[in-house]
Write a protein that holds these residues in place. Structure first.
Motif, PDB file in Angstrom:
ATOM      1  N   CYS A   1       0.877  -1.293  -0.061  1.00 61.08           N
ATOM      2  CA  CYS A   1      -0.060   0.010   0.151  1.00 61.08           C
ATOM      3  C   CYS A   1       0.923   1.332  -0.085  1.00 61.08           C
ATOM      4  CB  CYS A   1      -0.787   0.181   1.168  1.00 61.08           C
ATOM      5  SG  CYS A   1      -2.275  -1.318   1.199  1.00 61.08           S
ATOM      6  N   VAL A   2       2.020   1.323   0.131  1.00 60.73           N
ATOM      7  CA  VAL A   2       3.133   2.333   0.214  1.00 60.73           C
ATOM      8  C   VAL A   2       3.309   2.451  -1.320  1.00 60.73           C
ATOM      9  CG1 VAL A   2       5.154   3.426   0.970  1.00 60.73           C
ATOM     10  CG2 VAL A   2       3.922   1.482   2.211  1.00 60.73           C
ATOM     11  N   PRO A   3       2.850   3.826  -1.922  1.00 60.71           N
ATOM     12  CA  PRO A   3       3.127   4.526  -2.995  1.00 60.71           C
ATOM     13  C   PRO A   3       4.755   4.713  -3.286  1.00 60.71           C
ATOM     14  CG  PRO A   3       1.794   6.041  -2.089  1.00 60.71           C
ATOM     15  CD  PRO A   3       2.052   4.863  -1.044  1.00 60.71           C
ATOM     16  N   GLU A   4       5.279   4.377  -4.402  1.00 60.58           N
ATOM     17  CA  GLU A   4       6.500   4.506  -4.437  1.00 60.58           C
ATOM     18  C   GLU A   4       6.876   5.775  -5.640  1.00 60.58           C
ATOM     19  OE1 GLU A   4       9.758   3.640  -3.660  1.00 60.58           O
ATOM     20  OE2 GLU A   4       9.901   1.704  -3.713  1.00 60.58           O
ATOM     21  N   LEU A   5       7.812   6.570  -5.253  1.00 60.83           N
ATOM     22  CA  LEU A   5       7.891   7.834  -6.148  1.00 60.83           C
ATOM     23  C   LEU A   5       8.469   6.934  -7.604  1.00 60.83           C
ATOM     24  CD1 LEU A   5       7.669  10.895  -5.984  1.00 60.83           C
ATOM     25  CD2 LEU A   5       9.900  10.901  -5.393  1.00 60.83           C
TER      26      LEU A   5
ATOM     27  N   GLY B   1       3.738   6.413 -10.268  1.00 61.47           N
ATOM     28  CA  GLY B   1       2.746   7.166 -11.128  1.00 61.47           C
ATOM     29  C   GLY B   1       1.483   6.384 -11.072  1.00 61.47           C
ATOM     30  N   HIS B   2       0.582   6.483 -11.940  1.00 54.81           N
ATOM     31  CA  HIS B   2      -0.809   5.993 -11.998  1.00 54.81           C
ATOM     32  C   HIS B   2      -0.660   4.355 -11.718  1.00 54.81           C
ATOM     33  CE1 HIS B   2      -2.521   9.657 -12.872  1.00 54.81           C
ATOM     34  NE2 HIS B   2      -1.941   9.884 -13.752  1.00 54.81           N
ATOM     35  N   ALA B   3       0.320   3.847 -12.147  1.00 53.00           N
ATOM     36  CA  ALA B   3       0.299   2.238 -11.986  1.00 53.00           C
ATOM     37  C   ALA B   3       0.273   1.700 -10.340  1.00 53.00           C
ATOM     38  CB  ALA B   3       1.916   1.862 -12.276  1.00 53.00           C
ATOM     39  N   PHE B   4       0.388   2.821  -9.720  1.00 57.19           N
ATOM     40  CA  PHE B   4       0.188   2.406  -8.232  1.00 57.19           C
ATOM     41  C   PHE B   4      -1.330   2.045  -8.017  1.00 57.19           C
ATOM     42  CE2 PHE B   4      -1.059   3.987  -4.153  1.00 57.19           C
ATOM     43  CZ  PHE B   4      -0.871   3.056  -3.226  1.00 57.19           C
ATOM     44  N   LEU B   5      -2.133   2.583  -8.362  1.00 59.85           N
ATOM     45  CA  LEU B   5      -3.636   2.567  -7.893  1.00 59.85           C
ATOM     46  C   LEU B   5      -3.941   1.163  -8.892  1.00 59.85           C
ATOM     47  CD1 LEU B   5      -4.928   6.204  -8.007  1.00 59.85           C
ATOM     48  CD2 LEU B   5      -4.719   4.550  -6.291  1.00 59.85           C
ATOM     49  N   ASP B   6      -3.519   1.119  -9.954  1.00 57.66           N
ATOM     50  CA  ASP B   6      -3.851  -0.119 -10.791  1.00 57.66           C
ATOM     51  C   ASP B   6      -3.280  -1.535  -9.727  1.00 57.66           C
ATOM     52  OD1 ASP B   6      -5.097   1.322 -12.631  1.00 57.66           O
ATOM     53  OD2 ASP B   6      -3.166   1.396 -13.854  1.00 57.66           O
ATOM     54  N   ARG B   7      -2.201  -1.284  -9.109  1.00 59.25           N
ATOM     55  CA  ARG B   7      -1.557  -2.475  -8.305  1.00 59.25           C
ATOM     56  C   ARG B   7      -2.210  -2.701  -7.149  1.00 59.25           C
ATOM     57  NH1 ARG B   7       2.508  -2.163  -4.513  1.00 59.25           N
ATOM     58  NH2 ARG B   7       3.175   0.083  -4.737  1.00 59.25           N
ATOM     59  N   VAL B   8      -2.708  -1.539  -6.464  1.00 57.32           N
ATOM     60  CA  VAL B   8      -3.595  -1.996  -5.083  1.00 57.32           C
ATOM     61  C   VAL B   8      -4.964  -2.262  -5.241  1.00 57.32           C
ATOM     62  CG1 VAL B   8      -1.780  -0.642  -3.874  1.00 57.32           C
ATOM     63  CG2 VAL B   8      -3.980   0.415  -4.712  1.00 57.32           C
ATOM     64  N   ARG B   9      -5.374  -1.894  -6.621  1.00 60.01           N
ATOM     65  CA  ARG B   9      -6.724  -2.211  -6.692  1.00 60.01           C
ATOM     66  C   ARG B   9      -7.308  -3.677  -6.194  1.00 60.01           C
ATOM     67  NH1 ARG B   9      -7.777   0.029 -11.460  1.00 60.01           N
ATOM     68  NH2 ARG B   9      -8.207   2.073 -10.251  1.00 60.01           N
ATOM     69  N   PRO B  10      -6.559  -4.645  -6.862  1.00 58.19           N
ATOM     70  CA  PRO B  10      -6.961  -6.027  -6.619  1.00 58.19           C
ATOM     71  C   PRO B  10      -7.059  -6.398  -5.033  1.00 58.19           C
ATOM     72  CG  PRO B  10      -5.351  -5.890  -8.272  1.00 58.19           C
ATOM     73  CD  PRO B  10      -5.278  -4.474  -7.707  1.00 58.19           C
TER      74      PRO B  10
ATOM     75  N   ALA C   1       4.799  10.819  -3.656  1.00 59.03           N
ATOM     76  CA  ALA C   1       4.449   9.773  -4.454  1.00 59.03           C
ATOM     77  C   ALA C   1       2.932   9.536  -4.255  1.00 59.03           C
ATOM     78  CB  ALA C   1       4.834   8.535  -3.507  1.00 59.03           C
ATOM     79  N   VAL C   2       2.131  10.193  -3.204  1.00 62.27           N
ATOM     80  CA  VAL C   2       0.718   9.998  -3.087  1.00 62.27           C
ATOM     81  C   VAL C   2       0.050  10.805  -4.442  1.00 62.27           C
ATOM     82  CG1 VAL C   2      -1.439  10.867  -2.027  1.00 62.27           C
ATOM     83  CG2 VAL C   2       0.366   9.296  -0.913  1.00 62.27           C
ATOM     84  N   VAL C   3       0.683  12.107  -4.586  1.00 58.10           N
ATOM     85  CA  VAL C   3       0.374  12.978  -5.771  1.00 58.10           C
ATOM     86  C   VAL C   3       0.655  12.455  -7.014  1.00 58.10           C
ATOM     87  CG1 VAL C   3       1.178  15.383  -7.018  1.00 58.10           C
ATOM     88  CG2 VAL C   3       0.698  15.133  -4.435  1.00 58.10           C
ATOM     89  N   GLU C   4       1.705  11.915  -7.062  1.00 60.54           N
ATOM     90  CA  GLU C   4       2.048  11.376  -8.440  1.00 60.54           C
ATOM     91  C   GLU C   4       1.016  10.360  -8.899  1.00 60.54           C
ATOM     92  OE1 GLU C   4       5.597   9.209  -8.788  1.00 60.54           O
ATOM     93  OE2 GLU C   4       5.873   9.298 -10.673  1.00 60.54           O
ATOM     94  N   SER C   5       0.639   9.304  -7.771  1.00 58.00           N
ATOM     95  CA  SER C   5      -0.363   8.419  -8.145  1.00 58.00           C
ATOM     96  C   SER C   5      -1.587   8.679  -8.579  1.00 58.00           C
ATOM     97  CB  SER C   5      -0.236   7.327  -6.966  1.00 58.00           C
ATOM     98  OG  SER C   5      -1.344   8.038  -5.987  1.00 58.00           O
ATOM     99  N   ILE C   6      -2.156  10.031  -8.436  1.00 60.14           N
ATOM    100  CA  ILE C   6      -3.284  10.241  -8.843  1.00 60.14           C
ATOM    101  C   ILE C   6      -3.503  11.473  -9.919  1.00 60.14           C
ATOM    102  CG2 ILE C   6      -3.975  11.743  -6.724  1.00 60.14           C
ATOM    103  CD1 ILE C   6      -6.754  10.245  -6.853  1.00 60.14           C
ATOM    104  N   SER C   7      -2.496  12.356  -9.950  1.00 60.39           N
ATOM    105  CA  SER C   7      -2.547  13.577 -10.879  1.00 60.39           C
ATOM    106  C   SER C   7      -2.145  13.378 -12.190  1.00 60.39           C
ATOM    107  CB  SER C   7      -1.460  14.470 -10.255  1.00 60.39           C
ATOM    108  OG  SER C   7      -1.542  14.811  -8.644  1.00 60.39           O
ATOM    109  N   ASP C   8      -2.777  13.992 -13.111  1.00 66.72           N
ATOM    110  CA  ASP C   8      -2.186  14.313 -14.498  1.00 66.72           C
ATOM    111  C   ASP C   8      -1.160  15.378 -14.581  1.00 66.72           C
ATOM    112  OD1 ASP C   8      -4.369  12.591 -15.195  1.00 66.72           O
ATOM    113  OD2 ASP C   8      -5.616  14.143 -14.734  1.00 66.72           O
ATOM    114  N   ARG C   9      -1.500  16.307 -13.860  1.00 66.72           N
ATOM    115  CA  ARG C   9      -0.321  17.339 -13.753  1.00 66.72           C
ATOM    116  C   ARG C   9       0.093  17.867 -12.311  1.00 66.72           C
ATOM    117  NH1 ARG C   9      -0.757  22.414 -15.977  1.00 66.72           N
ATOM    118  NH2 ARG C   9      -3.106  22.402 -15.326  1.00 66.72           N
ATOM    119  N   VAL C  10       1.308  18.099 -12.184  1.00 69.71           N
ATOM    120  CA  VAL C  10       1.647  18.659 -10.597  1.00 69.71           C
ATOM    121  C   VAL C  10       2.239  19.992 -10.926  1.00 69.71           C
ATOM    122  CG1 VAL C  10       3.183  18.015  -8.937  1.00 69.71           C
ATOM    123  CG2 VAL C  10       2.136  16.173 -10.060  1.00 69.71           C
TER     124      VAL C  10
END
Lengths: 594, 269
Positions: free
Chosen positions: A571-575, A578-587, B217-226
């Protein structure tokens, strides 16, 4: 986040308001005495008593227990019992109505001033200050003198002089509530100012109004009696406790009962109301409500059912064996930490990681018996520091260990540092608490410590107050205090959670350096896997008061064995993810949802 | 060509200043110094910055809780001053705010049903039946059980309270949401769930987000632009992936370097 752990979980066993009030014996006594007086006063018209105003000159100043006059008669031959009961009724009516009036207008002023702030606040509060500038019984007398003597005018005067008391109290509470986020949220939901004031703020202020009223009613009755005593309140022939006392004053030596009886009545009435009021305040005050109404002990209550034998083969600095801590809740103990064991060697860093409510902070506080007690209680296990079971030590010895061999660094130094003392003085105090050194020497040591923790221009910053420093510098001061007595172990409870990432990196670096240079053992409590990865040699993962997994940091992060650990790390997002994080945790969450 | 959801030009906010009772000038705090940003429809714009960088002040100006000192702002093509003149309700219908501390943003003495009722009644003007139906839908949309409506805020955990706060923001049927550190007070697993919910709601309802956080990391996971804020100014703006992969400004680089990572560093400790 971590504070929530230390309050016991709510349960149906929590005592109700009524039970809490009854548990307070003085308040219960007050309630019963006041209840009795109240019932008698209300029933006055129904009781078989002579007319309180009927004079009977031949039978004047009869002593108590006379035929037909249980409490005797006064200087005009009037029945004292009858006058006492009718007088109590009048005193109660006046006192309670004055309180209600003062509460109504005082609270209104306080609410408006506290909510509007700015000019309205200044104008209203200066008016209140003006009222407060006079000694207030004098002001009441002046008001009655202007309006003319009489019970109703006395009531107005007393209500008026008590307005400031309510206004100030309520304004303070309103100011703090007005800045709460739910007020902003209500505005964004479309509510106007008046609606917010009366539907959002008022319900939260109401308990304070009730508390203030319950503690002032007695005072108001006393003032009414005072005015009547001076002849400014109830006018003859109306009976009122104060005027009875005033009229009987002339016969104080020949017939003391005529003045002593109303005096005792005033005493009983005011005393019972004040006791009850204090009881109500204690019950309604949420801070007093959560725990018992007592002061916490200096060491957590220790009631160990089992004391494991020490297995100190290699004797590291800190050994914790099967430690269990819980919170007493009524008769039962709700466990917060269950059977926790870990070891910490010299120069080593162990991270304890877990989500809120996992018991990580309670574990840290239990080591030195710092869990607030009541309700905290250590129910089992042992803590060995340098081979010695600290939970078996006498209180004084345990307290001496705190801040000397084992020290704490807390999350928010702004709340742990004293706001009114310069920082160097506070560090020096920590030095002097355990060493017999002079003030100057301690101050010198404080400056050295400030340099050690990387505060530049220590000599200049020494006289700074905590609020003048940035969050990072304050945490450095907190660490300097922890270092004051060359401890073996530092327990850091979320030391960087309140800090920005760039500052966090520097504070973690400082802790690392200190550990390396001084061979300190560091126990780091955190919720952040990033911090653990950066600092800790080993990590223990806590869930629901138990350690589910512990081991080498690198191997746990790389290959977690327990499901919970795996899930937490996932559940820890890694810098860079990007958007891949949410796809990864969804399941992860889809399978658990029904 | 549709208008952007939010368009800010040279926005400035200064606190303090003015003169006190004795005519002395009070000290000024420049919270926001000349910010120009646009939020396109359906877009998520992340704003990162450390404490004191002015990101919350910016957010509060957007929803009308603070008045800008200078500059202009338009929300869905309507100038800010026009919205301000017609009162807080005009703002509430266009743009909503989700607070950092979900528990503090819910009045402890009201049930969730009462709390959700207010925007439906005052901003949408629905009748009683319609409101009851909408409340059920909202609770369902944020994946909370139906009995939520009768319960009080203190009965919920942080993550659940944040779902309720999001439901309240949705109730107003605004198309733009300002999310001020919506997941900072939450545990990581709860944080991930709330982020998933936000993403799902945005895609289903076509919302635009202004997502404020200090966690890169949280911002990056949900944002289109930052946009990166530092001391009241935007120092760098760009598509999320690009900005974090190749930061241009020194401050952005420092931020990225300080962010804690899970990978254990090889350097000996």
């Amino acid at each position: 986040m971590t504070q929530s752990v230390t309050t016991p979980p709510s349960s149906s066993k929590r005592r109700s308001n009524w039970q809490l009030l009854m548990a307070n014996r003085l308040a219960a006594a007050g309630l019963f005495i006041f209840g009795f007086i109240l019932v008698v006063a209300i029933l006055a018209p129904l009781l078989p008593m002579p007319d309180p105003n009927m004079t009977d000159q031949p039978n004047r100043l009869l002593p108590p227990l006379s035929q037909g006059h249980l409490l005797g008669t006064d200087h005009l031959g009037r029945d004292i019992l009858s006058r006492l009961i009718w007088g109590t009724q009048i005193s109660l009516i006046v006192g309670v109505s004055a309180t209600a009036l003062a509460a109504l207008f005082g609270s209104l002023i306080g609410l408006v001033a506290g909510y509007a702030r700015g000019v309205a606040d200044s104008v209203l509060m200066r008016f209140v200050d003006m009222l407060m500038a006079f000694p207030y019984i004098l002001l009441a007398i002046a008001i009655v003198a202007a309006l003319g003597p009489g019970l109703l005018n006395a009531l107005y005067a007393i209500a008026l002089v008590n307005i400031p008391f309510f206004a100030r109290n309520i304004r303070g509470v309103t100011v703090s509530i007005r800045n709460r986020e739910f007020v902003d949220a209500a505005r964004l939901s479309g509510k106007g100012h008046v609606a917010i004031l009366f539907t959002e703020v008022l319900p939260n202020v109401l308990p304070v109004v009730v508390i203030t009223m319950s503690t002032t009613v007695g005072w108001m009755i006393l003032e009414t009696a005072g005015l009547s005593f001076l002849g400014l309140g109830a006018q003859p022939p109306t009976a009122d406790l104060g005027s009875m006392l005033g009229q009987a004053r002339a016969q104080l030596f020949t017939a003391p009962h005529a003045s002593i009886i109303p005096g005792l009545m005033i005493f009983a009435l005011v005393m019972s109301i004040n006791l009850l009021g204090d009881g109500i305040r204690d019950v309604l005050d949420p801070r007093l409500r959560s725990g018992a109404l007592d002061r916490p002990l200096s060491v957590t209550r220790i009631e160990r059912k089992n004391t494991p034998a020490a297995s100190l083969a290699d004797a590291p600095v800190l050994v914790v064996e099967h430690l269990s801590t819980g919170f007493a809740n009524g008769g039962a103990v709700t466990p917060a930490v269950r059977d926790v064991s870990f070891r910490l060697g010299k120069g080593e860093c162990l991270g304890i990681i877990g989500e809120s409510g996992s018991g990580k902070s309670v574990t840290a506080l239990s080591l030195m018996g710092l869990v607030a007690s009541p309700p905290g209680v250590i129910t089992g296990g042992a803590v060995y520091i340098g081979g010695q079971d600290v939970l078996a030590l006498r209180q004084q010895e345990l307290i001496a260990l705190r801040g000397a061999r084992v020290t704490y660094v807390f999350q928010d130094p702004l709340t742990t540092l004293h706001p009114l003392f310069p920082v160097a003085t506070q560090i020096a105090e920590a030095v002097m608490a355990h060493n017999h050194v002079g003030k100057r020497e301690a101050h010198q040591r404080a400056l050295e410590l400030m340099e050690t923790v990387g505060i530049r221009d220590a000599a200049e910053r020494a006289s700074a107050y905590p609020h003048e420093l940035s969050g990072g510098q304050r945490q450095r001061i907190g660490i300097a205090m922890a270092l004051a007595n060359d401890p073996d172990i530092i327990i850091a409870d979320e030391p960087t959670t309140a800090l920005d990432v760039t500052v966090q990196a520097r504070i973690l670096e400082l802790l690392q350096n200190l550990r390396r240079e001084r061979g300190l053992a560091l126990l780091l409590i955190t919720h952040d896997f990033g911090v653990v990865a950066q600092v800790c040699d080993r990590v223990a993962v806590m869930k629901d008061g138990q350690i589910v997994e512990q081991g080498d940091t690198a191997s746990i992060l790389r290959d977690p064995q327990h499901d919970y650990t795996r899930r937490l790390i996932a559940c820890v997002p890694e810098l860079g993810e990007g958007h891949a994080f949410l796809d990864r945790v969804r399941p992860l969450f889809e399978e658990t949802r029904p | 060509m549709s208008q952007p959801a939010v368009d800010m030009q040279n926005l400035v906010k200064t606190f303090g200043g003015g003169r006190n009772l004795f005519g002395r000038a009070a000290s000024e705090v420049h919270a926001v110094r000349g910010i120009s940003l646009t939020l396109e429809r359906g877009e998520t714009l992340g704003i990162v910055g450390e404490s004191g960088s002015g990101k919350s002040t910016l957010a509060r100006m957007l929803v009308g809780l603070e008045h800008p000192t200078a500059g202009s702002m338009a929300i869905e093509g309507k100038p800010w001053s026009e919205l301000a003149a017609s009162g807080t309700r005009a703002f509430g219908r266009a743009i909503q705010y989700v607070f950092q501390d979900p528990v503090a943003s819910l009045n402890p003495r009201k049930t969730i049903g009462d709390i959700l009722d207010v925007p439906l009644r005052l901003l949408c003007g629905y009748d009683r039946d319609h409101r009851a139906r909408r409340k059920q839908e909202l609770v369902d949309a944020v994946q909370m059980p139906l009995d939520t409506l009768e319960r009080y805020p203190h009965e919920f955990s942080g993550g659940q309270a944040q779902r309720i706060a999001i439901a309240r923001a949705l109730a107003a049927e605004a198309r733009i949401l300002v999310l001020d550190e919506p997941v900072s007070a939450l545990d990581v697993s709860v944080q991930a769930q709330v982020l998933l919910l936000l993403q799902q709601l945005r895609d289903e309802l076509g919302l635009s987000y202004l997502f404020i956080s200090h966690d890169l990391a949280v911002v990056e996971s949900i944002s289109d632009r930052v946009a990166v804020m530092y001391l009241g100014e935007v120092v760098e703006t760009g598509p999320a992936a690009q900005l974090f992969a190749a930061p241009q400004h020194d401050y952005t680089r420092a931020l990225i370097a300080s962010a804690p990572r899970l990978t254990v560093s090889d350097s000996p400790l």
